[in-house]
Design a protein around this motif. Structure first.
Motif, PDB file in Angstrom:
ATOM      1  N   LEU A  19       0.830  -1.205   0.000  1.00 53.08           N
ATOM      2  CA  LEU A  19       0.000   0.000   0.000  1.00 53.08           C
ATOM      3  C   LEU A  19       0.865   1.256   0.000  1.00 53.08           C
ATOM      4  CD1 LEU A  19      -3.138   0.774   2.136  1.00 53.08           C
ATOM      5  CD2 LEU A  19      -1.274   2.404   2.006  1.00 53.08           C
ATOM      6  N   TRP A  20       1.868   1.301   0.894  1.00 54.47           N
ATOM      7  CA  TRP A  20       2.650   2.523   1.034  1.00 54.47           C
ATOM      8  C   TRP A  20       3.477   2.801  -0.212  1.00 54.47           C
ATOM      9  CZ3 TRP A  20       2.077   6.727   3.386  1.00 54.47           C
ATOM     10  CH2 TRP A  20       3.125   7.633   3.532  1.00 54.47           C
ATOM     11  N   ASP A  21       4.041   1.770  -0.797  1.00 54.80           N
ATOM     12  CA  ASP A  21       4.813   1.959  -2.026  1.00 54.80           C
ATOM     13  C   ASP A  21       3.922   2.540  -3.126  1.00 54.80           C
ATOM     14  OD1 ASP A  21       7.182   1.379  -3.862  1.00 54.80           O
ATOM     15  OD2 ASP A  21       5.613   0.180  -4.812  1.00 54.80           O
ATOM     16  N   ALA A  22       2.729   2.012  -3.275  1.00 54.90           N
ATOM     17  CA  ALA A  22       1.816   2.499  -4.311  1.00 54.90           C
ATOM     18  C   ALA A  22       1.339   3.915  -3.999  1.00 54.90           C
ATOM     19  CB  ALA A  22       0.625   1.558  -4.445  1.00 54.90           C
ATOM     20  N   HIS A  23       1.100   4.204  -2.719  1.00 55.07           N
ATOM     21  CA  HIS A  23       0.598   5.530  -2.361  1.00 55.07           C
ATOM     22  C   HIS A  23       1.663   6.597  -2.616  1.00 55.07           C
ATOM     23  CE1 HIS A  23      -2.444   8.081  -0.670  1.00 55.07           C
ATOM     24  NE2 HIS A  23      -1.576   8.627   0.168  1.00 55.07           N
ATOM     25  N   CYS A  24       2.901   6.279  -2.314  1.00 49.68           N
ATOM     26  CA  CYS A  24       3.981   7.233  -2.585  1.00 49.68           C
ATOM     27  C   CYS A  24       4.074   7.522  -4.081  1.00 49.68           C
ATOM     28  CB  CYS A  24       5.315   6.693  -2.064  1.00 49.68           C
ATOM     29  SG  CYS A  24       5.469   6.710  -0.258  1.00 49.68           S
ATOM     30  N   ARG A  25       3.953   6.484  -4.888  1.00 54.19           N
ATOM     31  CA  ARG A  25       4.017   6.686  -6.332  1.00 54.19           C
ATOM     32  C   ARG A  25       2.798   7.454  -6.840  1.00 54.19           C
ATOM     33  NH1 ARG A  25       3.398   2.143  -8.573  1.00 54.19           N
ATOM     34  NH2 ARG A  25       3.539   0.644  -6.866  1.00 54.19           N
ATOM     35  N   GLN A  26       1.640   7.187  -6.251  1.00 53.87           N
ATOM     36  CA  GLN A  26       0.419   7.880  -6.664  1.00 53.87           C
ATOM     37  C   GLN A  26       0.493   9.375  -6.342  1.00 53.87           C
ATOM     38  OE1 GLN A  26      -1.796   6.313  -8.368  1.00 53.87           O
ATOM     39  NE2 GLN A  26      -3.624   7.603  -8.378  1.00 53.87           N
ATOM     40  N   MET A  27       0.968   9.715  -5.151  1.00 58.44           N
ATOM     41  CA  MET A  27       1.070  11.120  -4.761  1.00 58.44           C
ATOM     42  C   MET A  27       2.176  11.829  -5.551  1.00 58.44           C
ATOM     43  SD  MET A  27      -1.346  11.805  -2.648  1.00 58.44           S
ATOM     44  CE  MET A  27      -2.333  10.669  -3.667  1.00 58.44           C
ATOM     45  N   ALA A  28       3.249  11.106  -5.895  1.00 59.38           N
ATOM     46  CA  ALA A  28       4.320  11.703  -6.694  1.00 59.38           C
ATOM     47  C   ALA A  28       3.799  12.140  -8.058  1.00 59.38           C
ATOM     48  CB  ALA A  28       5.474  10.711  -6.851  1.00 59.38           C
ATOM     49  N   GLY A  29       2.778  11.442  -8.539  1.00 61.71           N
ATOM     50  CA  GLY A  29       2.178  11.816  -9.808  1.00 61.71           C
ATOM     51  C   GLY A  29       1.522  13.184  -9.771  1.00 61.71           C
ATOM     52  N   TYR A  30       1.209  13.663  -8.573  1.00 56.69           N
ATOM     53  CA  TYR A  30       0.629  15.001  -8.414  1.00 56.69           C
ATOM     54  C   TYR A  30       1.674  16.020  -7.949  1.00 56.69           C
ATOM     55  CZ  TYR A  30      -3.946  12.763  -8.785  1.00 56.69           C
ATOM     56  OH  TYR A  30      -5.038  12.064  -9.237  1.00 56.69           O
ATOM     57  N   GLY A  31       2.926  15.584  -7.851  1.00 59.73           N
ATOM     58  CA  GLY A  31       3.988  16.498  -7.465  1.00 59.73           C
ATOM     59  C   GLY A  31       4.385  16.427  -6.008  1.00 59.73           C
ATOM     60  N   PHE A  32       3.792  15.502  -5.250  1.00 60.10           N
ATOM     61  CA  PHE A  32       4.145  15.346  -3.834  1.00 60.10           C
ATOM     62  C   PHE A  32       5.051  14.120  -3.696  1.00 60.10           C
ATOM     63  CE2 PHE A  32      -0.089  17.366  -3.880  1.00 60.10           C
ATOM     64  CZ  PHE A  32       0.216  18.549  -3.212  1.00 60.10           C
ATOM     65  N   ASP A  33       6.350  14.363  -3.625  1.00 66.72           N
ATOM     66  CA  ASP A  33       7.290  13.240  -3.693  1.00 66.72           C
ATOM     67  C   ASP A  33       7.827  12.799  -2.339  1.00 66.72           C
ATOM     68  OD1 ASP A  33       8.918  15.398  -3.167  1.00 66.72           O
ATOM     69  OD2 ASP A  33      10.379  14.963  -4.748  1.00 66.72           O
ATOM     70  N   ARG A  34       7.462  13.506  -1.262  1.00 60.82           N
ATOM     71  CA  ARG A  34       7.891  13.105   0.077  1.00 60.82           C
ATOM     72  C   ARG A  34       6.692  13.140   1.016  1.00 60.82           C
ATOM     73  NH1 ARG A  34      12.251  17.583   0.248  1.00 60.82           N
ATOM     74  NH2 ARG A  34      10.657  18.375  -1.177  1.00 60.82           N
ATOM     75  N   LEU A  35       6.377  11.985   1.591  1.00 59.34           N
ATOM     76  CA  LEU A  35       5.193  11.849   2.439  1.00 59.34           C
ATOM     77  C   LEU A  35       5.593  11.438   3.849  1.00 59.34           C
ATOM     78  CD1 LEU A  35       2.921   9.735   0.034  1.00 59.34           C
ATOM     79  CD2 LEU A  35       3.402  12.185  -0.047  1.00 59.34           C
ATOM     80  N   LEU A  36       4.792  11.881   4.800  1.00 62.81           N
ATOM     81  CA  LEU A  36       4.986  11.452   6.190  1.00 62.81           C
ATOM     82  C   LEU A  36       3.618  11.237   6.809  1.00 62.81           C
ATOM     83  CD1 LEU A  36       6.634  10.889   8.723  1.00 62.81           C
ATOM     84  CD2 LEU A  36       6.743  13.353   9.138  1.00 62.81           C
ATOM     85  N   TYR A  37       3.287   9.964   7.037  1.00 60.07           N
ATOM     86  CA  TYR A  37       2.009   9.582   7.631  1.00 60.07           C
ATOM     87  C   TYR A  37       2.230   9.209   9.088  1.00 60.07           C
ATOM     88  CZ  TYR A  37      -1.999   6.585   8.811  1.00 60.07           C
ATOM     89  OH  TYR A  37      -3.079   6.003   9.439  1.00 60.07           O
ATOM     90  N   GLY A  38       1.352   9.684   9.959  1.00 57.44           N
ATOM     91  CA  GLY A  38       1.444   9.326  11.367  1.00 57.44           C
ATOM     92  C   GLY A  38       0.079   9.085  11.962  1.00 57.44           C
ATOM     93  N   PHE A  39       0.009   8.113  12.869  1.00 58.21           N
ATOM     94  CA  PHE A  39      -1.254   7.803  13.547  1.00 58.21           C
ATOM     95  C   PHE A  39      -0.962   7.348  14.966  1.00 58.21           C
ATOM     96  CE2 PHE A  39      -4.605   4.762  14.795  1.00 58.21           C
ATOM     97  CZ  PHE A  39      -5.708   5.607  14.705  1.00 58.21           C
ATOM     98  N   THR A  40      -1.746   7.849  15.916  1.00 56.74           N
ATOM     99  CA  THR A  40      -1.636   7.410  17.304  1.00 56.74           C
ATOM    100  C   THR A  40      -3.014   7.103  17.866  1.00 56.74           C
ATOM    101  OG1 THR A  40      -0.905   8.010  19.540  1.00 56.74           O
ATOM    102  CG2 THR A  40      -1.713   9.807  18.151  1.00 56.74           C
ATOM    103  N   ARG A  41      -3.075   6.112  18.722  1.00 60.74           N
ATOM    104  CA  ARG A  41      -4.304   5.783  19.443  1.00 60.74           C
ATOM    105  C   ARG A  41      -4.206   6.176  20.911  1.00 60.74           C
ATOM    106  NH1 ARG A  41      -7.498   2.188  16.464  1.00 60.74           N
ATOM    107  NH2 ARG A  41      -6.414   1.070  14.786  1.00 60.74           N
TER     108      ARG A  41
END
Length: 251
Positions: A19-41
């Motif tokens: 999922l993460w590999d595909a999402h990084c490539r998908q967002m790079a297609g819109y010009g966002f080439d560096r992502l940082l996702y965070g989640f806490t419970r």
């Protein structure tokens, strides 16, 4: 991938890595080439919880991660503060405006200067809806080097609804996939023992079901508690369940 194809992919993907590999490539297609996702419970009024319990996914380089995450700069990041108090998407123009009008604290300015030093200048932050006051998830979408915030805002004006939808669906899918926090992954035996506890079985029952002695079962449960950094087996069952480490289907 086109929007419908990507949403179809997200619906059926079975591993966080894929999922993460595909999402990084998908967002790079819109010009966002560096992502940082965070989640806490485990958020409280004064803390985001133990960093080792965070779900963190990123394709930023080591220099950025060392400063922003490991050195704790994230705690004073202006856009993180926005994400904790809001839901939806926000342009990083907000930070630039605060910098110009002098409303950033010294700690927040330090974060902005650090980001600039590593080319993290223009982008958007998406803050996801929360079902509990203790949980919070967000993703930072950093634009490719050289893009201005005005250019990024123009991209968002055209594609923002689709980008927001894809990130929201990706977030919801992430919550269903197993995630092992660093140094807190369970062994197969530890997970099996916790699963039987979750089913209401006693130590003696579990010993018979697993073909072990009661002492060995207790050992597996103790090690599971230590791995998950909790005090009771009930807490271990809850945390392992929240991290999708129990009753999971292997990808």
């Amino acid at each position: 991938m086109k929007l419908d194809a990507y949403l179809h992919f997200l619906s059926y993907v079975k591993s966080l890595e894929e999922l993460w590999d595909a999402h990084c490539r998908q967002m790079a297609g819109y010009g966002f080439d560096r992502l940082l996702y965070g989640f806490t419970r485990y958020k409280t009024e004064t803390s985001l919880g133990d960093p080792e319990d965070f779900t963190i996914l990123t394709n930023h380089g080591k220099d950025y991660l060392d400063g922003f995450l490991r050195d704790g700069l994230y705690f004073n990041a202006p856009m993180l503060k926005w994400a904790l108090e809001n839901e939806g998407a926000a342009s990083w123009q907000m930070t630039q405006d605060m910098l110009l009008d002098g409303t950033l604290s010294p700690q927040e300015r330090k974060v902005v200067e650090f980001n600039r030093s590593l080319g993290v200048v223009a982008g958007y932050t998406v803050s996801f809806n929360s079902v509990s006051f203790r949980s919070k998830g967000a993703i930072s979408l950093s634009a490719s080097g050289g893009q201005s915030q005005q250019e990024v805002d123009a991209i968002w004006a055209e594609h923002g609804d689709d980008i927001l939808l894809m990130n929201n669906v990706a977030h919801l899918k992430i919550l269903t996939l197993p995630y092992n926090a660093p140094n807190r992954a369970l062994t197969n035996r530890q997970r099996e023992a916790l699963e039987w506890v979750g089913d209401g079985k006693t130590t003696q029952d579990i010993a018979l079901l697993m073909g072990l002695t009661a002492a060995t079962v207790e050992k597996h449960l103790r090690l599971a508690r230590e791995s998950l950094s909790v005090e009771t087996t009930a807490q271990a069952v809850l945390k392992a369940s929240l991290q999708n480490q129990m009753f999971k289907i292997e990808a």
